[in-house]
Design a protein around this motif. Structure first.
Motif, PDB file in Angstrom:
ATOM      1  N   GLU A 163      52.576  46.034  66.937  1.00  0.00           N
ATOM      2  CA  GLU A 163      53.900  46.664  66.951  1.00  0.00           C
ATOM      3  C   GLU A 163      54.181  47.294  68.313  1.00  0.00           C
ATOM      4  N   GLY A 183      57.027  46.400  70.698  1.00  0.00           N
ATOM      5  CA  GLY A 183      58.067  47.411  70.581  1.00  0.00           C
ATOM      6  C   GLY A 183      58.917  47.286  69.329  1.00  0.00           C
ATOM      7  N   TYR A 184      58.346  46.639  68.319  1.00  0.00           N
ATOM      8  CA  TYR A 184      59.096  46.519  67.055  1.00  0.00           C
ATOM      9  C   TYR A 184      58.222  47.048  65.933  1.00  0.00           C
ATOM     10  N   GLU A 207      60.298  45.033  60.925  1.00  0.00           N
ATOM     11  CA  GLU A 207      61.191  44.178  61.714  1.00  0.00           C
ATOM     12  C   GLU A 207      60.537  42.856  62.074  1.00  0.00           C
ATOM     13  N   VAL A 260      59.110  35.965  68.589  1.00  0.00           N
ATOM     14  CA  VAL A 260      58.785  37.323  69.014  1.00  0.00           C
ATOM     15  C   VAL A 260      58.315  37.327  70.468  1.00  0.00           C
ATOM     16  N   PRO A 276      61.632  35.980  73.184  1.00  0.00           N
ATOM     17  CA  PRO A 276      62.938  36.203  72.557  1.00  0.00           C
ATOM     18  C   PRO A 276      64.056  35.449  73.248  1.00  0.00           C
ATOM     19  N   ARG A 316      60.194  42.774  76.885  1.00  0.00           N
ATOM     20  CA  ARG A 316      60.172  43.649  75.718  1.00  0.00           C
ATOM     21  C   ARG A 316      61.565  44.045  75.303  1.00  0.00           C
ATOM     22  N   ARG A 317      61.600  44.701  74.176  1.00  0.00           N
ATOM     23  CA  ARG A 317      62.853  45.149  73.613  1.00  0.00           C
ATOM     24  C   ARG A 317      63.627  45.989  74.616  1.00  0.00           C
ATOM     25  N   ASP A 318      62.893  46.825  75.349  1.00  0.00           N
ATOM     26  CA  ASP A 318      63.581  47.722  76.273  1.00  0.00           C
ATOM     27  C   ASP A 318      63.864  47.055  77.609  1.00  0.00           C
TER      28      ASP A 318
END
Lengths: 137, 717
Positions: B305, B309-310, B314, B323, B326, B353-355
């Motif tokens: 996780e 970053g999830y 999710e 994942v 993306p 990453r997500r950020d």
């Protein structure tokens, strides 16, 4: 010993007159006769072919040209010879390393010695050649 | 009739009565009958007996004889005829009732008979014989045996079965229990049977529930319960039980008890192991995930996780590739580390990453298959290797800079691995060697061929670099010759040095080849110059020796003055030559220097001619000659009188062969009358000889009465 040098006819190869004059005087004092003088390799080779001398004294450096072809010619004829050099013993090809040599300037005694040594060497060589001929035959 | 109705008041019937009794009565009796006399002979028998015997015996035949082909068993053993009821009655007069006998017939069949035998008396009351009544009870016996065996089996089954069995009454009293049940708990029969089952359950509620259900007629299947063993331990059991009901009334329960204590223990251990595994999995510092056969995430840990970053929620259900990438592309930095079939591989790839931050992750992927080879699930281990990658990038950058640096240096540099194979070379090395080395193939040296400084061929594997790599010797100060493919040879000095890694191990070597051509040339030149100098000095000394001897011979009385004069003339010529580093001397300045002492200011020596440069050889000699002429003129010739003078003219012209010649003329006037000398002096001798021999020219010296005339013609080259 100097008795041997009496009447010896000398081919004298030297390119500088001032030096030559002194050597000639020394040779005269030793009882030798100057049979020919040469200042270049060409003249010297010509003199060798002509013959009429018993021994040769060779200045190694004749205005930048080395005297060794003349030495080779003399060797071929079995005529004794010696070197006089301002360079010292260096630069003498291996086939002539046994040749008697004096450095400049030299005294009359040195000159007598080198001529003597040349005669001895020549006699030994002649004997050696004879033997070698027997062996090699 | 009375004979036949005689009631027995304790006495046996008379033999004669029996013998005379009508056959119809005998046959009516529902049993086989036979009457024997005191000797055992058969007197009367009925139809049934005949059927049983299978024959009608001869009159007077003994019963024993009839039975002699059979084997007789009774009371559990083989009997002799004397032990049979008939014989015993004849012996004892005591009736035998209800004796079971088994007859084994010759043909192998067995017949079981129920025998009753009564003594028969004669009219006097003496034993006269016996009457035997026997029925075939073979079937009955057989049935009875079967029944008995069946019962035994059931008994044995119950008692010795491997599962604990017991029967419990409605009030909970243990009615019966088998050995396994007793062994399960460790009680003896007395301690268990007859007691309340409640006493042996650890949980009151459980047993109460069990009894209640059973009494309602319910069936219990693997009902878990805890029982109290005699040694105090708790046995975990599963109870399978039903009720024996009769008309809706609970008679007793039929219980099977299976001890699952050991099984439970292993379950507990397994659960514990699973908890530990799950905890390890969860706490692992690298991301671990499982994917199904379609690559969708079905399980993952916290590290996973964090990396992406999830949250777990999710991520579960998403495809792994979704994942990791993306944005769909695998990134240029992605590369496979190894591909060992489809099941296992490792990959390093970039991930956004997500950020929005970019990291590098290393994915280790493997597949778990079942026995048939089907995919059960896949394992994905993910490690954040960003830092490692950055370090690697920095390292690569540093290497690149080093390489550029080496490339930029104008000196030949190359490196090899520890085995001598060339791993790097710069362009300067290519220039130096005259060839481009083959990386990984060429060994030890970039050069085409190698030689010692004296020309001896040097095999590459013995060159200084090879010495360094093979023996650790770092030789310095060695000069070798490198031959290029085009044949040119270059002297050079190698500087090999071992390269070591962080642990100090030698990993290869680096070599710098410094071109020594210039240095060698300079050294050779210097050597030549020194030789030349040496020669010149010796020659000069010989010259001075000669001048001294000549002067001594011709003018012993003025030796010092004359010798010094000649010496100074020689020195003057040398000085002029030194000014031009012995490349040559100007004729004008040479003449000036030699005539300076005699010329004075009066212009008694007139010079005319072009400015030319003489070689050192000609310069020195000509200087000496002019000195002699001048000295002679000053002593005896034109320069010994004030009105005397010398004209000195020269010119340069090519001869027939096109070579440059110097023509010089010395003419004296106004001096005393000249007469040829009686003896040739040093100067005369020198002139005549040296011009001809040394300078290869011509000299015309005349002692004219008006004055000395001297003409020189000599080549300048």
């Amino acid at each position: 010993m100097r008795v041997e040098l009496q009447g010896l006819r000398v081919l004298f190869v030297e390119d500088e007159s001032i030096v030559a004059m002194l050597t000639e005087d020394m040779l005269a004092d030793l009882g030798c006769e100057i049979s020919a003088i040469a200042g270049t390799v060409e003249d010297a080779l010509a003199a060798v072919s002509q013959g009429g001398f018993d021994i040769a004294l060779l200045d190694i450096n004749l205005a930048g040209v080395m005297v060794f072809p003349v030495a080779a010619a003399l060797d071929e004829r079995g005529i004794p010879f010696a070197f006089a050099s301002g360079y010292g013993g260096k630069g003498v090809p291996p086939e002539f390393t046994g040749v008697p040599i004096i450095g400049k300037p030299f005294r009359i005694d040195d000159l007598a010695w080198v001529l003597q040594a040349a005669l001895v060497r020549n006699r030994k060589k002649a004997a050696g050649c004879g033997e070698a001929a027997v062996e090699g035959g | 009739m009375n004979q036949f109705c005689r009631v027995d008041d304790g006495q046996s019937p008379g033999l004669s009565a029996l013998a005379d009794a009508p056959a119809a009565i005998f046959d009516a009796i529902p049993s086989a009958i036979c009457v024997i006399d005191i000797d055992g002979r058969i007197i009367r028998y009925n139809h049934r007996a005949k059927v049983l015997w299978g024959e009608a015996p001869q009159p007077g035949k003994c019963l024993e004889a009839l039975c002699e082909s059979c084997r007789i068993y009774g009371n559990g053993r083989e009997l002799s005829f004397a032990e049979t009821p008939a014989a015993r009655v004849l012996q004892t007069g005591v009736p035998v009732a209800e004796q079971e006998l088994e007859f084994e017939l010759p043909d192998g069949r067995s017949v079981a008979l129920l025998v009753n035998c009564e003594p028969v008396r004669d009219d006097e009351g003496q034993l006269a014989g016996a009457i035997c009544c026997f029925r075939d009870i073979t079937e009955t016996v057989r049935t009875r045996s079967a029944l008995r065996r069946s019962l035994q089996d059931l008994e044995d089954f119950f008692e010795n079965g491997a599962v604990g069995l017991h029967l419990v009454a409605a009030d909970g009293t243990i009615l019966r229990a088998n050995q396994a049940e007793l062994d399960l708990l460790g009680y003896t029969r007395e301690e268990y049977v007859g007691r309340s089952i409640r006493d042996f359950h650890a949980d009151e509620d459980a047993i109460a529930d069990i009894l209640a259900r059973l009494s309602r007629g319910e069936r219990l299947d693997k009902y878990p319960a805890r029982l109290l063993a005699k040694d105090g331990s708790i046995r975990h059991v599963l109870i399978t039980s039903n009720a024996n009901m009769c008309n809706g009334v609970f008679l007793n329960s039929r219980c099977f008890t299976v001890d699952v204590t050991a099984w439970r223990q292993s379950q507990v251990l397994q659960a514990e192991a699973e908890r530990r595994l799950a905890a390890t999995y969860e706490a692992a510092p690298i991301g671990i995930a499982e994917v199904d056969e379609k690559g969708r995430l079905v399980r993952l840990n916290s590290a996973f996780e964090r990396i992406f970053g999830y949250s777990r929620e999710e991520l579960l259900g998403l495809g792994f590739q979704e994942v990791v990438h993306p944005e769909g592309d695998t990134g240029e930095d992605g590369y496979r580390e190894q591909a060992a079939g489809d099941d296992h591989y490792a990959v390093v790839t970039r991930h956004k990453r997500r950020d929005g931050s970019e990291i590098f992750i290393r994915i280790l992927s493997s597949v778990v298959r079942d026995e048939t080879g089907q995919v059960r699930y896949g394992v994905r281990i993910v490690e954040d290797v960003t830092e490692r990658k950055q370090t690697q990038n920095r390292l690569e950058e540093s290497e690149r800079v080093s390489r550029e640096l080496l490339e930029a240096l104008p000196v030949a540099i190359y490196t090899t691995d520890i085995n001598g194979r060339i791993s790097f070379y710069n362009e300067a090395a290519v220039q130096f060697a005259g060839r481009r080395p083959e990386l990984g193939n060429d060994k030890w040296c970039v050069t085409w061929r190698l030689y010692d400084s004296d020309g001896t061929p040097m095999p590459h594997e013995e060159c200084p670099m090879a010495q360094t790599l093979r023996h650790g010797r770092e030789m310095r100060g060695l000069i070798a010759l490198a031959e290029r493919p085009d044949g040119t040879r270059v002297p050079f000095m190698p500087f090999p040095k071992l390269l070591r890694n962080a642990t100090g191990e030698a990993t290869g070597a680096i070599n710098m080849l410094v071109d020594m051509t210039e240095r060698k040339r300079a050294e050779d030149e210097q050597r030549a110059l020194i030789d030349e100098l040496n020669h010149r000095v010796k020659n000069t000394l010989a010259t001075v020796q000669s001048i001294a001897a000549q002067t001594m011979r011709s003018t012993p009385q003025d030796f010092a003055k004359n010798f010094e004069s000649r010496l100074m003339a020689l020195s003057a010529a040398h000085n002029l030559l030194t000014r031009r580093r012995w490349t040559g001397v100007g004729l004008g300045e040479l003449l000036d220097s030699q005539l300076a002492a005699h010329a004075g200011d009066e212009g008694r020596v007139r010079l005319a001619g072009p400015e030319i440069t003489l070689s050192p050889r000609i310069g020195v000699l000509l200087g000496m000659l002019i000195h002699e002429l001048a000295t002679n003129a000053a002593k005896y010739g034109a320069l010994s009188r004030p009105e005397g003078m010398v004209r000195l003219n020269w010119s340069v012209a090519p001869n027939e062969a096109g070579r440059r010649h110097l023509r010089l003329a010395w003419r004296e006037h106004g001096g005393p009358e000249v007469a040829p000398p009686s003896r040739k002096g040093f100067g005369t001798r020198l002139l005549e000889r040296s011009v001809r021999v040394d300078l290869r020219g011509q000299c015309d010296l005349r002692f004219e009465p008006a004055g000395v005339q001297c003409r020189l013609d000599l080549p300048l080259d």
